[in-house]
Design an enzyme around this catalytic site. Structure first.
Site, PDB file in Angstrom:
ATOM      1  N   HIS A   1      33.105  71.233  35.792  1.00 25.61           N
ATOM      2  CA  HIS A   1      34.245  71.473  36.657  1.00 25.61           C
ATOM      3  C   HIS A   1      35.387  72.168  35.956  1.00 25.61           C
ATOM      4  O   HIS A   1      36.125  72.931  36.563  1.00 25.61           O
ATOM      5  CB  HIS A   1      34.664  70.202  37.376  1.00 25.61           C
ATOM      6  CG  HIS A   1      33.815  69.997  38.570  1.00 25.61           C
ATOM      7  ND1 HIS A   1      34.057  70.680  39.737  1.00 25.61           N
ATOM      8  CD2 HIS A   1      32.679  69.320  38.746  1.00 25.61           C
ATOM      9  CE1 HIS A   1      33.110  70.377  40.592  1.00 25.61           C
ATOM     10  NE2 HIS A   1      32.257  69.553  40.018  1.00 25.61           N
TER      11      HIS A   1
ATOM     12  N   GLU B   1      23.393  71.430  48.904  1.00 25.84           N
ATOM     13  CA  GLU B   1      23.501  71.344  47.442  1.00 25.84           C
ATOM     14  C   GLU B   1      22.476  70.379  46.867  1.00 25.84           C
ATOM     15  O   GLU B   1      22.421  70.154  45.665  1.00 25.84           O
ATOM     16  CB  GLU B   1      24.880  70.875  46.965  1.00 25.84           C
ATOM     17  CG  GLU B   1      25.962  70.930  47.934  1.00 25.84           C
ATOM     18  CD  GLU B   1      27.289  70.371  47.450  1.00 25.84           C
ATOM     19  OE1 GLU B   1      27.795  70.808  46.426  1.00 25.84           O
ATOM     20  OE2 GLU B   1      27.823  69.487  48.138  1.00 25.84           O
TER      21      GLU B   1
ATOM     22  N   ASP C   1      25.572  72.759  42.458  1.00 30.18           N
ATOM     23  CA  ASP C   1      24.844  71.495  42.492  1.00 30.18           C
ATOM     24  C   ASP C   1      23.387  71.692  42.880  1.00 30.18           C
ATOM     25  O   ASP C   1      22.523  70.975  42.385  1.00 30.18           O
ATOM     26  CB  ASP C   1      25.529  70.515  43.456  1.00 30.18           C
ATOM     27  CG  ASP C   1      26.721  69.854  42.791  1.00 30.18           C
ATOM     28  OD1 ASP C   1      26.558  69.343  41.667  1.00 30.18           O
ATOM     29  OD2 ASP C   1      27.825  69.860  43.366  1.00 30.18           O
TER      30      ASP C   1
ATOM     31  N   CYS D   1      28.810  79.292  48.282  1.00 31.96           N
ATOM     32  CA  CYS D   1      30.133  79.086  47.697  1.00 31.96           C
ATOM     33  C   CYS D   1      30.051  78.577  46.264  1.00 31.96           C
ATOM     34  O   CYS D   1      31.053  78.243  45.656  1.00 31.96           O
ATOM     35  CB  CYS D   1      30.979  78.157  48.556  1.00 31.96           C
ATOM     36  SG  CYS D   1      30.274  76.505  48.710  1.00 31.96           S
TER      37      CYS D   1
HETATM   38  C1  PEP Z   1      28.610  73.701  44.472  1.00 24.43           C
HETATM   39  O1  PEP Z   1      28.034  72.649  44.159  1.00 24.43           O
HETATM   40  O2  PEP Z   1      28.091  74.825  44.362  1.00 24.43           O
HETATM   41  C2  PEP Z   1      29.987  73.655  44.969  1.00 24.43           C
HETATM   42  C3  PEP Z   1      30.579  74.727  45.450  1.00 24.43           C
HETATM   43  O3  PEP Z   1      30.634  72.462  44.866  1.00 24.43           O
HETATM   44  P1  PEP Z   1      31.370  71.994  43.520  1.00 24.43           P
HETATM   45  O4  PEP Z   1      32.797  71.783  43.840  1.00 24.43           O
HETATM   46  O5  PEP Z   1      30.647  70.731  43.216  1.00 24.43           O
HETATM   47  O6  PEP Z   1      31.144  73.038  42.499  1.00 24.43           O
HETATM   48 MG    MG Z   2      29.004  70.762  44.678  1.00 24.58          MG
END
Ligand code: PEP
Ligand code: MG
Length: 589
Positions: free
Chosen positions: A192, A436, A460, A507
């Site tokens: 993150h 995801e 994910d 996304c």
């Molecule tokens: C993802 O898992 O691609 C997503 C956009 O969510 P996260 O905020 O977990 O990255």
């Molecule tokens: Mg995610």
């Protein structure tokens, strides 16, 4: 010049002085060179801390003497002796006055040196003294940094942050105007903190192993977030060439004069490009970058940095600001607000439970369904904000139909309550599921009656498909968005969506990748949503290709032998790109 190679984490080049951000026993220890003349302040800070700790120790000794025998106070008398040891103080003073180190870093360095000397001694008595040294050091560092004092406040000029690792909240708290880049020992491109680095447009390299011990504050480093290479103390010639490259890249990553909206292909057909945003991120300049909507609003950032659960009103204010901001991107621009996605490495104080396996635990939609009050409050706030523009609601980490049914029921209840109270909201607000988890892709067709769109979270999806922790650099080699298994799940989602004619977006970070993003578009994804920084590059790449060319691009993985590795697939895609759009070679390779 020393060269280190880590994991390419957030694209971009950075060049500047080092700021070492240390975390030790939970006490973040800043390390920096103080400005000339500031040494006296550091000395005053040190003297104040020593005198404060002396008083605390003396009070403790007196109290202990009253309560117990003499032997019990010996240890604290020893601490007092260490605290007042002339040799130690002299050494710390030298670091502050001669090396112009800040007091905390000077203490840390001197104590580390003494600890090593004590550890080397064969005498168990002296080895035991290490614990006393540690204790006094901790007291000093605690006092010097102060409970409420944030180390980042010491960052007063543009620097490259060097750290063991950074939590998302540490990252967001850093003053953006002074952060040129990040280089960390740990972390990985999809952790993150990495996402945040991209959202904040900060070049970053992670997984460098031991960079914190290879650099000293004030040294110059060059960081290439695309290749994962970090150069420490470059020579003049190299530095000049690097600066010239920064200028070239700046020109490439500007959208420049372009009459077509971002996401327009060479033949005029469209692939929408949206922005990923979160509360607290500066929103200026998104329109100029080409964002045509917000494909992912990470609402959990309202929780991540808060002392307590945000109220309905606080949430409403944040969502309504984002909805109004989105309206300014165009009359039809939509914002997809994702409900609270906590868990995994997004830990919220006071909410997150200790779990043996948090990535597979009570997270995201699971958490909300098990805490209906939190869920209802958030839905109320989103619905109220929906009266001011085009908002959509997105459920994260959906794995089964039960979760969608239950969410629909709760949403209906919240809507009914708002209607009763005569509160305005968009009665036709769309809801969608994030894909995801592999089970979500496999269940996508069954989800159709409950959704108006899908959004594929590749960050994910790749992690759960490959069983490779997105934040663990030792399994980063398995983190393959173009693994055939992931491609199959994306195709499965697209073909389910086609049955109802609903849009699909990506996304996850792979949407912004110059090689992978166009591949998703080629497969039929309608929206690519990414950190706004990367929109101009994606817009330029897409505007250089026709739909027919994208169709050809889509067929590359299938045209390769079945036993091709992921690297074979990526290489074939890159080669195709390099042939088609050689003008962007620097961004592709
Ligand atoms: C993802 O898992 O691609 C997503 C956009 O969510 P996260 O905020 O977990 O990255
Ligand atoms: Mg995610």
């Amino acid at each position: 010049m020393t060269t280190l190679t880590g994991l390419a984490t957030a694209r971009g080049l950075a060049c500047g002085p080092v700021f070492v951000y240390r975390t030790d026993n939970d006490i973040p220890i800043p390390e920096y060179i103080v400005s000339p003349g500031e040494e006296e302040n550091e000395m005053l800070k040190l003297e104040h801390s020593i005198s404060q700790i002396r008083k605390d120790l003396e009070i403790m000794i007196d109290q202990l003497k009253l309560r117990t025998g003499r032997n019990d106070v010996r240890v604290f008398e020893c601490h007092l002796m260490i605290l007042e040891d002339a040799f130690l103080i002299d050494e710390i003073t030298k670091r502050i006055k001669k090396d112009r180190l800040n007091a905390e870093a000077a203490v840390k360095k001197v104590f580390a040196l003494h600890r090593t000397q004590f550890e080397r001694m064969n005498d168990p008595y002296f080895r035991e003294r290490v614990r006393d040294l540690d204790d006094v050091e901790r007291r000093l560092l605690k006092s010097l940094t102060g409970d409420a004092r944030e180390p980042h406040l010491e960052l007063k000029s543009p620097s490259i942050i060097i750290a063991n690792d950074l939590t998302p909240s540490e990252t967001v708290q850093l003053p953006r105007e002074y952060v040129l880049g990040f280089a960390t020992n740990g972390g990985s491109p999809t952790s993150h903190v990495a996402l945040l680095a991209r959202a904040l447009a900060i070049p970053a390299v992670t997984g460098l192993g031991d960079i914190t011990s290879r650099v000293a504050p004030g040294e110059t480093i060059l960081l290439d977030g695309s290749s994962g290479v970090v150069e420490i103390n470059p020579d003049e010639e190299y530095l000049a060439a690097f600066k010239a490259q920064i200028e070239r890249e700046r020109a490439l990553t500007n959208l420049g004069e372009n009459s077509n909206p971002a996401g327009t292909l060479k033949d005029g057909s469209q692939v929408a490009i949206h922005a990923n945003i979160h509360p607290g991120i500066p929103l200026a300049g998104f329109r100029e970058k080409g964002a045509r909507g917000v494909g992912l609003y990470r609402s959990e950032y309202l929780w991540l940095n808060a002392e307590k659960e945000p109220t309905e009103e606080e949430q409403y204010q944040a969502y309504s600001e984002a909805v109004r901001f989105t309206r300014a991107l165009g009359p039809d621009a939509t914002i997809t607000i994702r409900v609270l996605d906590i868990g995994g490495d997004k830990i919220v104080k006071g909410i997150s439970q200790k779990e043996t396996n948090p990535f597979l635990g009570n997270r995201s939609i699971r958490y909300l369904l098990s805490h209906p009050d939190v869920f209802k409050t958030q839905l109320r706030a989103i619905l109220r904000a929906s009266a001011e523009g085009h908002a959509k609601i997105m459920y994260p980490m959906v794995s089964c139909i039960e979760e969608l049914k239950e969410s629909a029921k709760i949403l209906a209840e919240v809507k009914a309550a708002l209607e009763k109270e005569n509160i305005q909201f968009d009665k036709n607000i769309q809801t969608g599921a994030m894909i995801e988890i592999p089970s979500a892709a496999l269940n996508a067709e069954e989800f159709l009656p409950y959704v108006d769109f899908f959004s594929i979270g590749t960050n994910d999806l790749v992690q759960y498909t490959m069983a490779a922790d997105r934040g663990n650099e030792s399994v980063a080699y398995l983190y393959q968005p173009l693994n055939r298994a992931v491609i199959k799940l994306v195709k499965m989602t697209l073909s389910a969506a086609k049955k109802k004619g609903i849009p699909v977006s990506v996304c996850g970070e792979s949407a912004a990748d110059p090689v992978i993003g166009p591949y998703w578009a080629a497969l039929g994804v309608d929206v690519l949503s990414m950190s706004a920084t990367y929109i101009p590059v994606m817009a330029k790449i897409l505007s250089s290709l026709t739909r027919a060319e994208l169709d050809e691009y889509a067929s590359i993985p299938d045209s390769l032998p079945a036993d091709s590795t992921c690297k074979d697939i990526i290489d074939a895609c890159k080669n195709w790109m390099l042939k088609k759009i050689p003008q962007f070679a620097e961004l592709i390779s």
